[in-house]
Design a protein around this motif. Structure first.
Motif, short mmCIF file in Angstrom:
data_model
loop_
_atom_site.label_atom_id
_atom_site.label_comp_id
_atom_site.label_asym_id
_atom_site.label_seq_id
_atom_site.Cartn_x
_atom_site.Cartn_y
_atom_site.Cartn_z
N HIS A 289 9.37 15.09 40.36
CA HIS A 289 10.55 15.94 40.14
C HIS A 289 10.74 16.85 41.34
O HIS A 289 11.78 16.85 41.98
CB HIS A 289 10.40 16.73 38.85
N GLU A 290 9.69 17.62 41.67
CA GLU A 290 9.77 18.51 42.83
C GLU A 290 8.39 19.03 43.17
O GLU A 290 7.47 19.00 42.36
CB GLU A 290 10.73 19.68 42.58
N VAL A 291 8.28 19.51 44.39
CA VAL A 291 7.09 20.20 44.86
C VAL A 291 7.53 21.60 45.25
O VAL A 291 8.49 21.76 46.00
CB VAL A 291 6.44 19.49 46.06
N LEU A 292 6.84 22.60 44.72
CA LEU A 292 7.16 23.99 45.04
C LEU A 292 5.97 24.63 45.73
O LEU A 292 4.84 24.54 45.24
CB LEU A 292 7.47 24.78 43.76
N THR A 293 6.22 25.27 46.86
CA THR A 293 5.16 26.03 47.53
C THR A 293 5.42 27.50 47.28
O THR A 293 6.56 27.96 47.31
CB THR A 293 5.12 25.73 49.04
N ARG B 191 5.43 18.98 40.35
CA ARG B 191 6.09 18.88 39.05
C ARG B 191 6.59 17.45 38.87
O ARG B 191 7.42 16.98 39.65
CB ARG B 191 7.24 19.89 38.97
N LEU B 192 6.05 16.78 37.86
CA LEU B 192 6.35 15.37 37.64
C LEU B 192 7.01 15.16 36.28
O LEU B 192 6.74 15.90 35.33
CB LEU B 192 5.06 14.55 37.71
N ILE B 193 7.83 14.12 36.23
CA ILE B 193 8.46 13.72 34.97
C ILE B 193 7.60 12.59 34.39
O ILE B 193 7.32 11.59 35.06
CB ILE B 193 9.90 13.21 35.18
N LEU C 277 10.52 22.74 48.03
CA LEU C 277 10.64 21.45 48.68
C LEU C 277 10.94 20.38 47.64
O LEU C 277 10.08 19.63 47.24
CB LEU C 277 9.33 21.11 49.41
N PRO C 278 12.16 20.31 47.14
CA PRO C 278 12.47 19.32 46.11
C PRO C 278 12.47 17.91 46.68
O PRO C 278 12.72 17.71 47.86
CB PRO C 278 13.85 19.73 45.63
N TYR C 279 12.19 16.98 45.82
CA TYR C 279 12.23 15.58 46.18
C TYR C 279 13.67 15.13 46.26
O TYR C 279 14.41 15.21 45.29
CB TYR C 279 11.47 14.76 45.14
N LEU C 280 14.08 14.70 47.43
CA LEU C 280 15.44 14.23 47.64
C LEU C 280 15.36 12.81 48.17
O LEU C 280 15.11 12.61 49.34
CB LEU C 280 16.18 15.12 48.64
N MET C 281 15.54 11.86 47.29
CA MET C 281 15.42 10.46 47.69
C MET C 281 16.41 10.16 48.80
O MET C 281 17.59 10.41 48.68
CB MET C 281 15.66 9.53 46.51
N GLY C 282 15.87 9.64 49.90
CA GLY C 282 16.72 9.26 51.00
C GLY C 282 17.22 10.42 51.84
O GLY C 282 18.08 10.23 52.68
N ALA C 283 16.71 11.59 51.65
CA ALA C 283 17.19 12.74 52.42
C ALA C 283 16.80 12.58 53.87
O ALA C 283 15.63 12.45 54.21
CB ALA C 283 16.61 14.03 51.86
#
Length: 132
Positions: free
Chosen positions: A39-43, A51-53, A6-12
């Motif tokens: 950065h992203e969330v992985l399940t 996962r953060l920058i 589940l990646p972070y997609l701004m405005g998705a």
């Protein structure tokens, strides 16, 4: 095996609740004073990885060291990850919070990147540190 990514997609348009919940992480006042970005969330079966920058962390002189950001992990888990998990009705056995100075693909080695990880289990509204 990763079941869902589940990646972070701004405005998705397909993931409006993710964009809303994940945007809040940048607003947290962390004990270290640093600002982080999702950065992203992985399940993965019974593990959810946040996962953060954190561009201010480094192994070199002048940047934030692990000791400087250690308390950030607890706060990120309790004030961000638990809310995100509740919103998605997920109850993983383990929550992993990772900070990296740059985006690194999951599972890839990058000797030039600085990465710190901590794992937690959940006890109600608290995150309990789990030694790797």
């Amino acid at each position: 095996m990763i079941r869902a990514c589940l990646p972070y997609l701004m405005g998705a348009a397909l993931l409006p609740s993710f964009a809303f919940a994940m945007a809040d992480v940048a607003d947290l006042a962390l004990p270290s004073g640093q600002s982080v970005q999702m950065h992203e969330v992985l399940t993965q079966e019974d593990v959810v990885r946040f996962r953060l920058i954190a561009p201010e962390i480094t192994r070199d002189a002048g940047g934030l060291k692990y000791a400087d950001v250690e308390l950030d992990f607890q706060q990120l888990c309790e004030e961000y990850a638990l809310d995100w998990l509740d919103e998605k009705a997920l109850r993983p056995e383990q929550i992993v919070i990772s900070l990296a100075d740059r985006a690194v693909p999951f599972g890839a080695a990058d000797a030039s990147a600085t990465q710190f990880f901590e794992a937690f289990s959940r006890d109600g509204a608290r995150c309990v540190w789990e030694q790797f």
